[in-house]
Design a protein around this motif. Structure first.
Motif, mmCIF file in Angstrom:
data_model
loop_
_atom_site.group_PDB
_atom_site.id
_atom_site.type_symbol
_atom_site.label_atom_id
_atom_site.label_comp_id
_atom_site.label_asym_id
_atom_site.label_seq_id
_atom_site.Cartn_x
_atom_site.Cartn_y
_atom_site.Cartn_z
ATOM 1 N N GLU A 82 7.966 -17.958 11.080
ATOM 2 C CA GLU A 82 8.319 -16.463 10.958
ATOM 3 C C GLU A 82 10.097 -16.448 11.529
ATOM 4 O O GLU A 82 10.124 -17.158 12.517
ATOM 5 C CB GLU A 82 7.636 -15.576 12.030
ATOM 6 N N THR A 83 10.613 -15.376 11.148
ATOM 7 C CA THR A 83 12.047 -15.339 11.571
ATOM 8 C C THR A 83 12.333 -14.223 12.396
ATOM 9 O O THR A 83 12.900 -14.126 13.490
ATOM 10 C CB THR A 83 13.333 -15.271 10.499
ATOM 11 N N ALA A 84 11.217 -13.013 12.236
ATOM 12 C CA ALA A 84 11.411 -12.085 13.154
ATOM 13 C C ALA A 84 10.138 -11.209 12.832
ATOM 14 O O ALA A 84 9.541 -11.354 11.783
ATOM 15 C CB ALA A 84 12.664 -11.052 12.939
ATOM 16 N N ASN A 85 9.919 -10.295 13.888
ATOM 17 C CA ASN A 85 8.811 -9.385 13.990
ATOM 18 C C ASN A 85 8.742 -8.197 14.384
ATOM 19 O O ASN A 85 9.365 -8.186 15.620
ATOM 20 C CB ASN A 85 7.283 -10.085 14.369
ATOM 21 N N ARG A 96 7.338 -8.063 8.975
ATOM 22 C CA ARG A 96 7.457 -9.428 9.365
ATOM 23 C C ARG A 96 8.493 -10.315 8.534
ATOM 24 O O ARG A 96 7.838 -10.561 7.349
ATOM 25 C CB ARG A 96 6.064 -10.026 9.740
ATOM 26 N N PHE A 97 9.404 -10.895 9.151
ATOM 27 C CA PHE A 97 10.089 -11.508 8.176
ATOM 28 C C PHE A 97 10.006 -12.961 8.340
ATOM 29 O O PHE A 97 9.693 -13.579 9.431
ATOM 30 C CB PHE A 97 11.588 -11.358 8.616
ATOM 31 N N CYS A 98 9.895 -13.388 7.422
ATOM 32 C CA CYS A 98 9.594 -14.931 7.209
ATOM 33 C C CYS A 98 10.396 -15.816 6.132
ATOM 34 O O CYS A 98 11.259 -15.191 5.206
ATOM 35 C CB CYS A 98 8.319 -15.287 6.474
ATOM 36 N N THR A 99 10.409 -17.326 6.312
ATOM 37 C CA THR A 99 11.350 -18.125 5.595
ATOM 38 C C THR A 99 10.620 -19.202 5.330
ATOM 39 O O THR A 99 9.572 -19.931 6.288
ATOM 40 C CB THR A 99 12.483 -18.592 6.249
ATOM 41 N N ALA A 100 10.547 -19.870 4.249
ATOM 42 C CA ALA A 100 9.837 -21.212 3.514
ATOM 43 C C ALA A 100 10.878 -21.837 2.744
ATOM 44 O O ALA A 100 11.802 -21.342 2.255
ATOM 45 C CB ALA A 100 8.520 -20.812 3.069
#
Length: 151
Positions: A82-85, A96-100
């Motif tokens: 997660e990069t931000a919620n 909810r911001f995510c990176t993978a």
């Protein structure tokens, strides 16, 4: 004869417009009735949710096939975090911001940025996910470098 018809049409339009009621501001009942404001729960699936990752895989391969005549697909995900919620004001739609990292079927690992948003789904009834694979945003919907999918 045609000038006379144009004059009649213009006159008829003027008469119709004269009958249209003027716009007015909403009264207190119209402003407050059934408009209690957003009621977001903020309960969003986690970044590593099978639903979110499966949706990204399915939509990525569908977009590549339908629009770009490509057989590319996402094989697997790694380094999911997660990069931000809810990075903005509390009254905004919860995201909810995510990176993978995603292994694409061409053998290249690429970053994937995605967000899970409350009420983003069909008619605002459920969550949905928006995503971007860096380097494969061919229609530039989230350019530059998938920036629009990050907080």
């Amino acid at each position: 004869m045609s000038v006379r018809r144009i004059g009649l049409v213009v006159g008829a339009l003027a008469a119709v417009l004269a009958l249209v009621p003027q716009a007015q501001a909403a009264n207190w009942l119209e402003k407050n009735f059934w408009m209690s404001g957003p009621r977001y729960s903020g309960n969003l699936p986690a970044c590593d949710s099978g639903w979110a990752l499966g949706t990204i895989q399915l939509r990525f391969s569908g977009k590549e096939h339908a629009f770009w005549n490509s057989r590319l697909g996402i094989v697997k995900f790694d380094d999911i975090h997660e990069t931000a919620n809810r990075p903005w004001a509390s009254d905004t739609i919860p995201r909810r911001f995510c990176t993978a990292r995603a292994l694409i079927s061409d053998g290249i690992w690429r970053p994937v940025h995605y967000l899970i948003g409350e009420d983003f789904g069909l008619i605002g009834a459920t969550w949905d996910v928006e995503w971007c694979v860096v380097g494969l945003d061919r229609n530039w919907a989230s350019n530059p470098g998938c920036r629009m999918m990050r907080p």
